[in-house]
Write a protein that holds these residues in place. Structure first.
Motif, mmCIF file in Angstrom:
data_model
loop_
_atom_site.group_PDB
_atom_site.id
_atom_site.type_symbol
_atom_site.label_atom_id
_atom_site.label_comp_id
_atom_site.label_asym_id
_atom_site.label_seq_id
_atom_site.Cartn_x
_atom_site.Cartn_y
_atom_site.Cartn_z
ATOM 1 N N PRO A 204 29.136 12.052 53.013
ATOM 2 C CA PRO A 204 30.063 11.894 54.149
ATOM 3 C C PRO A 204 31.361 11.182 53.779
ATOM 4 O O PRO A 204 32.389 11.408 54.425
ATOM 5 C CB PRO A 204 29.237 11.077 55.153
ATOM 6 C CG PRO A 204 27.821 11.402 54.835
ATOM 7 C CD PRO A 204 27.784 11.556 53.345
ATOM 8 N N LEU A 205 31.327 10.329 52.767
ATOM 9 C CA LEU A 205 32.547 9.625 52.358
ATOM 10 C C LEU A 205 33.501 10.520 51.590
ATOM 11 O O LEU A 205 34.645 10.128 51.344
ATOM 12 C CB LEU A 205 32.178 8.418 51.490
ATOM 13 C CG LEU A 205 31.281 7.364 52.133
ATOM 14 C CD1 LEU A 205 31.020 6.236 51.163
ATOM 15 C CD2 LEU A 205 31.877 6.849 53.421
ATOM 16 N N LEU A 206 33.054 11.706 51.174
ATOM 17 C CA LEU A 206 33.884 12.606 50.379
ATOM 18 C C LEU A 206 34.394 13.798 51.178
ATOM 19 O O LEU A 206 35.069 14.659 50.620
ATOM 20 C CB LEU A 206 33.085 13.123 49.169
ATOM 21 C CG LEU A 206 32.579 12.053 48.204
ATOM 22 C CD1 LEU A 206 31.771 12.691 47.089
ATOM 23 C CD2 LEU A 206 33.732 11.257 47.626
ATOM 24 N N ARG A 217 28.225 21.152 45.825
ATOM 25 C CA ARG A 217 27.822 22.429 45.237
ATOM 26 C C ARG A 217 26.425 22.364 44.611
ATOM 27 O O ARG A 217 25.773 23.401 44.453
ATOM 28 C CB ARG A 217 28.859 22.863 44.198
ATOM 29 C CG ARG A 217 30.224 23.116 44.819
ATOM 30 C CD ARG A 217 31.223 23.645 43.809
ATOM 31 N NE ARG A 217 30.799 24.916 43.240
ATOM 32 C CZ ARG A 217 30.850 26.096 43.856
ATOM 33 N NH1 ARG A 217 31.309 26.160 45.101
ATOM 34 N NH2 ARG A 217 30.445 27.200 43.264
ATOM 35 N N MET A 218 25.953 21.197 44.252
ATOM 36 C CA MET A 218 24.595 21.091 43.742
ATOM 37 C C MET A 218 23.576 21.239 44.869
ATOM 38 O O MET A 218 22.563 21.932 44.718
ATOM 39 C CB MET A 218 24.396 19.754 43.019
ATOM 40 C CG MET A 218 22.987 19.573 42.469
ATOM 41 S SD MET A 218 22.746 18.020 41.596
ATOM 42 C CE MET A 218 23.508 18.391 40.035
ATOM 43 N N VAL A 276 30.058 16.215 41.270
ATOM 44 C CA VAL A 276 29.922 17.595 41.713
ATOM 45 C C VAL A 276 30.842 17.796 42.914
ATOM 46 O O VAL A 276 30.743 17.059 43.899
ATOM 47 C CB VAL A 276 28.466 17.910 42.094
ATOM 48 C CG1 VAL A 276 28.338 19.364 42.535
ATOM 49 C CG2 VAL A 276 27.540 17.621 40.933
ATOM 50 N N PRO A 277 31.751 18.750 42.876
ATOM 51 C CA PRO A 277 32.658 18.942 44.022
ATOM 52 C C PRO A 277 31.916 19.468 45.237
ATOM 53 O O PRO A 277 30.859 20.099 45.127
ATOM 54 C CB PRO A 277 33.675 19.968 43.500
ATOM 55 C CG PRO A 277 32.966 20.686 42.403
ATOM 56 C CD PRO A 277 32.039 19.686 41.774
ATOM 57 N N LEU A 278 32.488 19.196 46.395
ATOM 58 C CA LEU A 278 31.935 19.753 47.626
ATOM 59 C C LEU A 278 32.254 21.245 47.708
ATOM 60 O O LEU A 278 33.210 21.724 47.094
ATOM 61 C CB LEU A 278 32.519 19.040 48.848
ATOM 62 C CG LEU A 278 32.317 17.528 48.959
ATOM 63 C CD1 LEU A 278 32.819 17.051 50.314
ATOM 64 C CD2 LEU A 278 30.880 17.124 48.751
ATOM 65 N N VAL A 279 31.454 21.955 48.459
ATOM 66 C CA VAL A 279 31.778 23.356 48.705
ATOM 67 C C VAL A 279 33.055 23.411 49.541
ATOM 68 O O VAL A 279 33.426 22.445 50.218
ATOM 69 C CB VAL A 279 30.618 24.078 49.435
ATOM 70 C CG1 VAL A 279 29.370 24.084 48.588
ATOM 71 C CG2 VAL A 279 30.334 23.407 50.775
#
Length: 864
Positions: A204-206, A217-218, A276-279
């Motif tokens: 949630p912080l990202l 993405r993971m 890991v970047p967010l979708v």
């Protein structure tokens, strides 16, 4: 001398060899650029380069690995070509696995996730085409996944697991059929790791839009792999060259893939950090699906396409134009391709804690994509509008990035945009804050009159004021200010004359100062806005009589000093010129009139030290307001005056620095950019310290105070400078230890402790000021209170790795945290927040610079 035949033939042979090498590289690099007849291109190139294997085999192998690493969309094509070449030239193929393994190992050791993932895709394709055995490829993926063994996500635990399972979608369906059990074991191991990862605490912080529920993405891979399993491991976004079949062991004799030879302990020691970047945040495509559109892309195809886009942007981040070309050449034919492309680029630009590239890169990438594919322009405009409508739930850091990107977009798009979110009676406060930020940045790219001319009239209320220095401050209306203004000049700067005038303003004699007088009575009258104001009507006659006596003494003393100063200068000049020369009176540069020494015209009323400092600093800033170069020259010319005006007491010196910063804020209240430049110049020269800057700037209120663009740019700059001082002290300490200098080590250790203490003090002031501003805001001003909470979160998230002890002890070290549930909740979330890649990037950059400096200095000393 004429060349011999041997030399001529050698030169011609070298020229031919160079041409052959360039031809081979060009053919390999351009292989597959044309999406038509790929199989024929592979066969044709294999036959064309067959005769060059003997002379240029090493060049082909090196170029092949370089292309496979840097061209994510063509890994399968290069794998198919390598297999065709290996079928006829097995000796050339034997050396390729060791080169590939060494390159992959080096990338994993330093944490280069993007290129390492592309090489793993290449290995997967080689396994799918029989170059490597399926068992060897899966063993390699198991070794990569084992790099996460025993490591927390904050310590590199995501690195190996993500790379391993992110490679599975690129294996051919035949490979999955042959090794279904081993693939399933890899997936189950990854799912167990993901389940205990605790991502719910920090994801949630990202999220840059708090109202959108997206995972990284993971986390999404669990659903993606299940969807691929249902689709028999086929994906429309993965190209598999026909004509090849995998096998459990390599089809090539004596060709095998070496083991990775890398352990989780080495990853831990090398301090690899990977976020890991967010979708992608689906503000356009998700809306189309909700409206009933039936042409949406399956989740596994979308995940693979997003991965291809991310890898392509990472590979071509140094060439915007080529990056746009490669993105538009991705061989995916789907109605939502352009929408997904725009959503992914926006999500990367707004990635938290910090995007991989600067906002300017993504802005230029958008412009390049729109130039090459005009149909994408509408989607860019729609995504901007969708973001504006969600401004209330936007992260503060992302708000700044989006404002900068939108300013670039307006400049390139002739100031044309959909202004509907910012016009009308229903415009939200958050949208107004955003458009003010964007127009402030736009003015830095253009100029004020152009904004008023090109923007709609309804937006003029949000436009920043014309960037000019303020000339209506109370101190600027005094006679003493005009005298000071004529003394503080760029040409022929005279610090001594200014110091004499300042002493006369304070009613202090230079002789008394030289004799060591340290305490003198300051006037107790209230601060005067005009030179004639002394007090009220009570006891007016007595005050006036005292003022006349004091003024007479000041004028007399000033006249004597002026006469002595002028006389000394005349005697010195007389020795350097002929006796018959007549001395010329100095002239005013603006009017051409003769002017006399202004020190002789002392003010009528003595001033306090506070007023003298305010007069001097304001006059200096006013005379230096023409350009930053003028300002720098004045600061250098009158640095000694700052030193003389600075009190000896530490607390009083701190108040003096806050006063100086306050003068800068008052002068440049209409120009945020000049405010930033001037404060930075003061910091560089040591005139003010970081703590005073932060404390004074965050004491302001409203859009032009603690919520302004300039203030937060300066606060972040001050935070970085404070951390750089600590790192510099660490570098010097490491160098002293390496050279065995015990005395220098003790000195450097003391400096390091001091720098760390100062950094902690700066961040404590930042958090304390933000908490106080949140408490002081009106209960009804929910937007400002929420903005302060978001700022606390942004600072803590960005510099978490450096200030973790302060965050852990926030309730005891930062006033107001323990008694405010909202603020305490923010620090609690930061306390549980794992150190992500942004902090690691800052830390690694500082560490690398420091290590390089230590090595360079060590070599210079030892002569090695």
């Amino acid at each position: 001398q004429k060349r011999t035949n041997v030399e001529t033939e050698a030169a011609a042979a070298a020229k031919r060899q160079k041409a052959d090498r360039e031809r081979i590289r060009r053919l390999l690099i351009t292989l597959g650029d044309d999406n038509k007849k790929v199989v024929g291109q592979i066969r044709g190139l294999a036959g064309a380069l067959e005769d060059d294997i003997e002379l240029h085999g090493d060049l082909m192998a090196d170029t092949l690995l370089e292309c496979a690493k840097c061209l994510p969309m063509k890994t399968n094509i290069y794998a198919a070509w390598a297999m065709r070449m290996a079928e006829k030239h097995i000796s050339w193929a034997k050396d390729l696995p060791s080169r590939l393994s060494d390159e992959l190992r080096s990338l994993l050791r330093i944490g280069r996730a993007g290129p390492a993932q592309v090489l793993l895709k290449f290995v997967a394709a080689l396994g799918s085409y029989g170059f490597f055995g399926v068992n060897e490829v899966l063993t390699l993926l198991e070794d990569v996944a084992a790099l996460s063994a025993g490591l927390r996500p904050a310590k590199g635990g995501d690195f190996g697991i993500f790379l391993a399972i992110a490679t599975l979608p690129f294996l051919s369906p035949a490979v999955h059929k042959k090794a279904a059990d081993r693939v399933e074991r890899i997936i189950q191991g990854a799912n167990s790791y993901i389940a205990g990862r605790g991502a719910a605490h920090w994801i949630p912080l990202l999220r840059f839009v708090k109202s959108e529920d997206v995972c990284d993405r993971m986390e999404a891979l669990s659903e993606v792999l299940a969807s691929l399993r249902r689709a028999a491991w086929t994906s429309a976004c993965v190209l598999h060259v026909p004509g090849f079949e995998p096998s459990e062991e390599s089809k090539l004799q004596d060709v095998s893939l070496p083991r990775l030879g890398l352990t989780a302990e080495e990853i831990r020691k090398s301090k690899v950090r990977f976020q890991v970047p967010l979708v992608a945040t689906r503000l356009l495509s998700l809306g189309a699906e909700k409206d009933g559109a039936d042409d949406h892309m399956p989740c596994h195809d979308r995940w693979v396409l997003e991965e291809q886009i991310l890898l392509t942007v990472d590979a071509f981040s140094l060439d915007v134009d080529e990056c746009a070309k490669q993105l538009l050449k991705i061989p995916v034919l789907h109605p939502q391709f352009e929408v997904i492309l725009i959503e992914v680029i926006f999500s990367q630009m707004l990635r938290l804690p910090t995007p991989p590239e600067l906002p300017l890169f993504y802005s230029r990438l958008f412009e390049s994509v729109m130039e090459k594919q005009a149909s994408t322009k509408a989607f860019v405009e729609q995504y901007y509008k969708a973001l504006f409508l969600r401004a209330a739930s936007f992260d503060e850091e992302c708000l700044e990035v989006l404002a900068e990107a939108f300013a670039y977009h307006l400049m390139h798009n002739s100031f044309q945009a959909d202004w509907s979110p910012f016009t009308g009676d229903n415009t939200s406060v958050a949208a107004q804050r955003f458009i003010r930020r964007a127009l402030d940045r736009l003015q830095r790219l253009s100029f004020h009159q152009n904004l008023l001319h090109r923007l709609p009239e309804s937006l003029h209320v949000y436009a920043p004021p014309e960037p000019q220095a303020t000339t209506t401050l109370p101190c600027q209306l005094r006679d003493e200010y005009r005298e000071m203004l004529s003394l503080v000049r760029i040409k022929d700067a005279d610090e001594e004359q200014v110091c004499v005038f300042c002493d006369k303003l304070r009613g202090r004699s230079m002789k008394h100062k030289a004799d060591g007088a340290t305490t003198e009575a300051e006037p107790t009258a209230k601060k005067r806005r005009l030179s004639g104001e002394v007090g009220g009507e009570v006891d007016g006659e007595a005050k006036r009589s005292d003022g006349v006596a004091a003024n007479a003494d000041i004028a007399k003393s000033a006249s004597e000093i002026a006469e002595a100063t002028v006389g000394a200068k005349e005697d010195q000049a007389a020795q350097l010129r002929p006796k018959e020369e007549v001395k010329e009176e100095p002239q005013d540069e603006a009017t051409g009139e003769k002017k006399t020494d202004v020190v002789a015209h002392a003010p009528l009323v003595p001033c306090t030290s506070h007023e003298v400092t305010e007069l001097f600093v304001t006059a200096l800033l006013q005379n230096g307001s023409k350009t930053p170069t003028h300002m720098s020259k004045l600061l250098d010319g009158y640095r000694g005056v700052f030193s003389k005006l600075r009190p000896g007491d530490e607390e009083q010196a701190h108040e003096f620095e806050k006063l100086v910063v306050g003068c800068v804020v008052d002068i440049w209240r209409c120009s945020s950019q000049r405010l930033e430049i001037t404060v930075d110049a003061l910091l560089q020269r040591g005139i003010v310290e970081c703590r005073a800057v932060v404390e004074r700037l965050l004491a302001g209120r409203g859009p032009q105070g603690c919520d302004s663009l300039a203030v937060w740019n300066i606060v972040n700059s001050v935070a970085r400078k404070s951390l750089e001082q600590s790192q510099s002290a660490r570098v010097e300490l490491a160098m002293a230890k390496k050279l065995g200098q015990a005395d220098a080590s003790e000195r450097c250790r003391a400096e390091l402790d001091k720098a760390i203490s100062q950094s902690a003090e700066v961040f404590t002031v930042i958090f304390t000021s933000l908490v106080r501003n949140h408490q002081d805001a009106d209960e009804a001003d929910t937007d400002m209170r929420q903005a302060m909470i978001s700022r606390i979160l942004a600072i803590g998230r960005k510099y978490h790795a450096f200030i973790r002890p302060l965050i852990d002890a926030a309730e005891s070290r930062i006033p107001g945290v323990a008694h405010n549930p909202d603020i305490a909740a923010v620090f609690d979330s930061l306390d549980r927040f794992e150190r992500r890649v942004c902090s690691r990037n800052v830390r690694v950059a500082l560490w690398r610079d420091g290590a390089a400096l230590v090595e360079k200095c060590s070599r210079a000393v030892t002569g090695s």
